[in-house]
Design a protein around this motif. Structure first.
Motif, PDB file in Angstrom:
ATOM      1  N   SER A 178       1.243   1.978  -0.061  1.00 51.83           N
ATOM      2  CA  SER A 178       2.377   1.693  -1.170  1.00 51.83           C
ATOM      3  C   SER A 178       1.800   1.048  -2.142  1.00 51.83           C
ATOM      4  CB  SER A 178       3.369   0.726  -0.471  1.00 51.83           C
ATOM      5  OG  SER A 178       4.376   0.462  -1.260  1.00 51.83           O
ATOM      6  N   ASP A 264      13.629  -3.359  -0.042  1.00 54.54           N
ATOM      7  CA  ASP A 264      12.678  -2.206  -0.321  1.00 54.54           C
ATOM      8  C   ASP A 264      11.725  -2.562   0.819  1.00 54.54           C
ATOM      9  OD1 ASP A 264      12.148  -4.527  -1.638  1.00 54.54           O
ATOM     10  OD2 ASP A 264      11.347  -3.775  -3.329  1.00 54.54           O
ATOM     11  N   ALA A 268       9.442  -0.116   3.451  1.00 50.43           N
ATOM     12  CA  ALA A 268       8.024   0.075   3.418  1.00 50.43           C
ATOM     13  C   ALA A 268       7.435  -0.222   4.859  1.00 50.43           C
ATOM     14  CB  ALA A 268       7.447  -0.602   2.331  1.00 50.43           C
ATOM     15  N   HIS A 271       8.477   2.510   7.097  1.00 52.23           N
ATOM     16  CA  HIS A 271       7.625   3.681   6.823  1.00 52.23           C
ATOM     17  C   HIS A 271       6.296   3.689   7.268  1.00 52.23           C
ATOM     18  CE1 HIS A 271       6.286   7.269   4.685  1.00 52.23           C
ATOM     19  NE2 HIS A 271       5.366   6.520   4.255  1.00 52.23           N
ATOM     20  N   SER A 272       5.754   2.392   6.991  1.00 49.70           N
ATOM     21  CA  SER A 272       4.120   2.238   7.651  1.00 49.70           C
ATOM     22  C   SER A 272       4.217   2.389   8.906  1.00 49.70           C
ATOM     23  CB  SER A 272       3.957   0.826   7.097  1.00 49.70           C
ATOM     24  OG  SER A 272       2.473   0.608   7.423  1.00 49.70           O
TER      25      SER A 272
END
Length: 281
Positions: A178, A264, A268, A271-272
């Protein structure tokens, strides 16, 4: 005889938790000037999960202080199994030194955490940190319905509009895919919770924290209006309380994956985590 639990304002419990955290911090700081005895949990040859004499002495002290005012309350601590009020609605979750490996090696990234659960819901938290946004030790505290405080005074989170990327606390050392965030690993879940609340970290991810690691910290995070999510099954849901699948289960056994922080940042982190799991398939 202590007053009925429902008659004690949460703010009063926060004041007590803050004082307990200060006492713990003073004991920890004093121990930095001498060589402390260290043992390791697990097998005789283990070099992981150290426990020091300070962990034990601080927990004994905290338990005594809580017992003086609320002898009927339950206490769940990392180092001592004694349960003075099993099944009571009010449960103190105590981690005398979170980040013991850092502490015994002299790395100044550790904390002492005192949280209060009422019927499983984290309502009060105080975390003494070895360092802070002011580059000195101090106590971050909060209670449900209140604001984040530092050393008893309201704290306003400051955001630097010039920053292009924030920091995220991760359970591992791999960096994030990211451009908006960089990863950090402090070795103390309680410290990272406090740093998320204070705005020093944009978010944090914990794979399998124990109750005492995060019981206080989640109160700080919620007091700042940040997102707090728990993995359940294959999805992520808003975290509300500490509970086990079995109603008769012991809260001492609680452990669950958590993410916390700005929206946000939590996105992230999730998602990781999903990408890491996919890479293992």
């Amino acid at each position: 005889m202590s007053p009925p639990p429902d008659s004690v304002p949460l703010k009063d419990f926060e004041i007590l938790a803050t004082e307990l955290a200060r006492v713990a911090g003073a004991e920890i700081e004093a121990a930095m000037n001498r060589t402390v005895a260290v043992d390791y949990k697990g097998t005789p040859a283990s070099t992981r999960d150290p426990v020091s004499e300070v962990d034990n002495s601080v927990e004994i002290l905290l338990r005594a202080r809580i017992g003086e005012q609320y002898p009927e309350h339950d206490i769940i601590g990392e180092e001592i199994d004694e349960r003075p009020g099993r099944h009571h609605s009010h449960v103190w979750a105590v981690d005398p030194v979170d980040g013991t490996a850092n502490f015994v090696n002299g790395l100044p990234l550790f904390a002492s955490s005192i949280g209060l659960l009422i019927d499983g819901t984290p309502e009060v938290g105080a975390v003494w940190c070895s360092t802070s946004h002011l580059l000195r030790p101090g106590v971050y505290s909060a209670h449900t319905g209140g604001t984040l405080n530092f050393d008893g005074n309201p704290m306003v989170r400051q955001r630097n509009a010039n920053l292009r990327a924030g920091l995220l606390g991760l359970p591992g050392v791999a960096d994030l895919d990211s451009p908006r965030f960089h990863s950090r690993k402090t070795g103390s879940a309680a410290l990272e919770c406090a740093f998320v609340a204070a705005g020093l970290l944009a978010g944090a991810h914990f794979l399998s924290p124990n109750l005492w690691d995060v019981a206080a910290g989640v109160v700080l995070v919620k007091a700042c209006g940040l997102e707090l999510l728990q993995q359940r099954g294959n999805g992520w849901n808003a975290f509300e309380k500490f509970e086990l699948a079995s109603m008769s289960g012991d809260l001492r056994l609680w452990s669950s994956q958590l993410v916390m922080g700005k929206k946000d940042a939590t996105a992230a982190l999730i998602h990781s985590d999903a990408a890491a799991r996919d890479s293992l398939r």
